[in-house]
Design a protein around this motif. Structure first.
Motif, PDB file in Angstrom:
ATOM      1  N   SER A  81       0.828  -1.208   0.000  1.00 34.69           N
ATOM      2  CA  SER A  81       0.000   0.000   0.000  1.00 34.69           C
ATOM      3  C   SER A  81       0.865   1.262   0.000  1.00 34.69           C
ATOM      4  O   SER A  81       0.620   2.194  -0.772  1.00 34.69           O
ATOM      5  N   LEU A 125       2.629   1.733  -3.452  1.00 33.63           N
ATOM      6  CA  LEU A 125       1.757   2.094  -4.576  1.00 33.63           C
ATOM      7  C   LEU A 125       1.113   3.464  -4.418  1.00 33.63           C
ATOM      8  O   LEU A 125       0.887   4.164  -5.405  1.00 33.63           O
ATOM      9  N   THR A 126       0.807   3.852  -3.187  1.00 33.34           N
ATOM     10  CA  THR A 126       0.063   5.107  -2.989  1.00 33.34           C
ATOM     11  C   THR A 126       0.968   6.277  -2.595  1.00 33.34           C
ATOM     12  O   THR A 126       0.506   7.396  -2.484  1.00 33.34           O
ATOM     13  N   TYR A 186      -5.523  -1.180  -9.696  1.00 35.68           N
ATOM     14  CA  TYR A 186      -5.708   0.235 -10.063  1.00 35.68           C
ATOM     15  C   TYR A 186      -4.382   0.823 -10.556  1.00 35.68           C
ATOM     16  O   TYR A 186      -4.346   1.607 -11.504  1.00 35.68           O
ATOM     17  N   TYR A 187      -3.291   0.413  -9.909  1.00 36.37           N
ATOM     18  CA  TYR A 187      -1.974   0.982 -10.219  1.00 36.37           C
ATOM     19  C   TYR A 187      -1.102   0.105 -11.120  1.00 36.37           C
ATOM     20  O   TYR A 187      -0.160   0.613 -11.734  1.00 36.37           O
ATOM     21  N   CYS A 188      -1.363  -1.207 -11.180  1.00 35.94           N
ATOM     22  CA  CYS A 188      -0.398  -2.141 -11.788  1.00 35.94           C
ATOM     23  C   CYS A 188      -1.030  -3.236 -12.630  1.00 35.94           C
ATOM     24  O   CYS A 188      -2.176  -3.615 -12.410  1.00 35.94           O
ATOM     25  N   ARG A 204       4.127  -1.196 -12.802  1.00 32.02           N
ATOM     26  CA  ARG A 204       3.404   0.067 -12.627  1.00 32.02           C
ATOM     27  C   ARG A 204       2.850   0.566 -13.957  1.00 32.02           C
ATOM     28  O   ARG A 204       3.572   0.649 -14.962  1.00 32.02           O
ATOM     29  N   GLU A 213      -0.603   5.259 -16.276  1.00 34.52           N
ATOM     30  CA  GLU A 213      -1.774   5.944 -15.717  1.00 34.52           C
ATOM     31  C   GLU A 213      -2.590   4.909 -14.960  1.00 34.52           C
ATOM     32  O   GLU A 213      -2.601   3.741 -15.339  1.00 34.52           O
ATOM     33  N   PRO A 214      -3.321   5.312 -13.901  1.00 32.84           N
ATOM     34  CA  PRO A 214      -4.181   4.335 -13.222  1.00 32.84           C
ATOM     35  C   PRO A 214      -5.144   3.660 -14.202  1.00 32.84           C
ATOM     36  O   PRO A 214      -5.501   4.238 -15.238  1.00 32.84           O
ATOM     37  N   ARG A 215      -5.550   2.456 -13.869  1.00 31.16           N
ATOM     38  CA  ARG A 215      -6.377   1.643 -14.786  1.00 31.16           C
ATOM     39  C   ARG A 215      -7.706   2.309 -15.111  1.00 31.16           C
ATOM     40  O   ARG A 215      -8.233   2.162 -16.211  1.00 31.16           O
ATOM     41  N   LYS A 233      -9.876   6.152 -14.720  1.00 31.59           N
ATOM     42  CA  LYS A 233      -9.771   7.568 -14.355  1.00 31.59           C
ATOM     43  C   LYS A 233     -10.978   7.911 -13.488  1.00 31.59           C
ATOM     44  O   LYS A 233     -12.112   7.737 -13.920  1.00 31.59           O
ATOM     45  N   GLU A 259      -9.918   9.861  -6.044  1.00 34.19           N
ATOM     46  CA  GLU A 259      -9.334   8.583  -5.622  1.00 34.19           C
ATOM     47  C   GLU A 259      -9.737   8.251  -4.184  1.00 34.19           C
ATOM     48  O   GLU A 259      -9.999   7.100  -3.858  1.00 34.19           O
TER      49      GLU A 259
END
Length: 280
Positions: free
Chosen positions: A129, A132-133, A171-173, A201, A204-206, A208, A212
């Motif tokens: 966490s 990624l964040t 969401y990120y990967c 990674r 862009e996030p999966r 939009k 968030e």
């Protein structure tokens, strides 16, 4: 192939394992090789390793990467690592809790950063966490983690493994399972199987989304009580009945569904419609 004997290093220094730190050192050279190859480590890469133990994986990473920064919490391991890896001028050791490290400080000016680690089971989710964040610049995370956690990370909707962690990571990967690892590959032996998984990674996030924070709040609420319908789970948002009904209607999602049936795109759609209602 250079054979590194973890057991011998542990014996040589009379190292005593600390159960509270979740120490299980890898001693299978085939698995070590597969981790480095699975991470696609090259001489372009600055690699961060969390929990290097006695440096078994570290040595292989040092031979493959531009440089390696190992982060170790246990002060008893520092002199062992310094001695065992003293011949490498591309090695850096940081004595700190990985959950308190600012990785941007370590990776400043580095163009290609990868994290490769045999993560202690008890901090797996908080570390993932944070990585990624936290706004860090990792290209990929190749991590060995408990089999059940890896299955949750890679899970798709409509199965019991699918949940908030699946959605956070996806969401990120992109995710890729590299291999399974049996308990016999470690000293001391853990009680569970492990999996090496790579998280690449996304640029862009999966999906939009407009917020968030709201998106992940809705996901957490949806999975806090898995057996609840989305309608009951999202009452926590304190919206009026009419507004909540309108949000589900606009997102074209049946409020009687459960969170585990929604794709990441559907969560994004629902989140954006609730955001619009909150902010109208």
């Amino acid at each position: 192939m250079e054979i590194i004997n973890t057991k011998e290093i542990v014996k040589k220094y009379g190292f005593k394992f600390t159960k509270s730190l979740g120490q299980n050192f890898l001693m299978d050279n085939e698995v070590l090789k597969d981790i480095v190859e699975g991470a696609e480590v090259s001489k372009e890469d600055f690699v961060i390793e969390i929990g290097p133990g006695v440096g078994t994986l570290t040595r292989k990473l040092l031979n493959a990467a531009k440089s390696v920064c190992a982060i170790e919490l246990d002060s008893d391991l520092l002199p062992i690592l310094e001695q065992e890896l003293k011949d490498y001028d591309n090695f850096m050791l940081v004595h700190k809790d990985a959950l308190k490290v600012d990785f941007n400080e370590i990776t400043a000016r580095e163009k290609s950063v990868k994290l490769v680690a045999n993560l202690p089971y008890y901090v797996t989710t908080p570390i993932i966490s944070k990585l990624l964040t936290g706004g860090y610049v990792f290209k990929s995370l190749t991590i060995m983690i408990q089999k059940e956690v890896a299955e949750r990370i890679a899970a798709k909707p409509n199965c019991k493994e699918y949940g908030a962690l699946s959605l956070l990571v996806q969401y990120y990967c992109d995710t890729k399972i590299i291999r399974k690892v049996s308990p016999e590959s470690f000293i001391p032996r853990p009680k569970v199987e492990s999996i090496v998984i790579r998280l690449d990674r996304l640029s862009e996030p999966r999906v939009k989304v407009k917020s968030e924070k709201l998106f992940f709040t809705i996901i957490r609420n949806a999975f806090n009580m898995r057996r609840k319908t989305l309608w009951n789970a999202l009452k926590q948002l304190k919206l009026s009945k009419e507004n909540l009904e309108n949000a589900f209607l606009a997102a074209e999602i049946d409020p009687k569904r459960r969170g585990e049936t929604l794709s990441i795109e559907e969560f994004g759609k629902l989140s954006d419609n609730i955001y619009d209602i909150i902010n109208q």
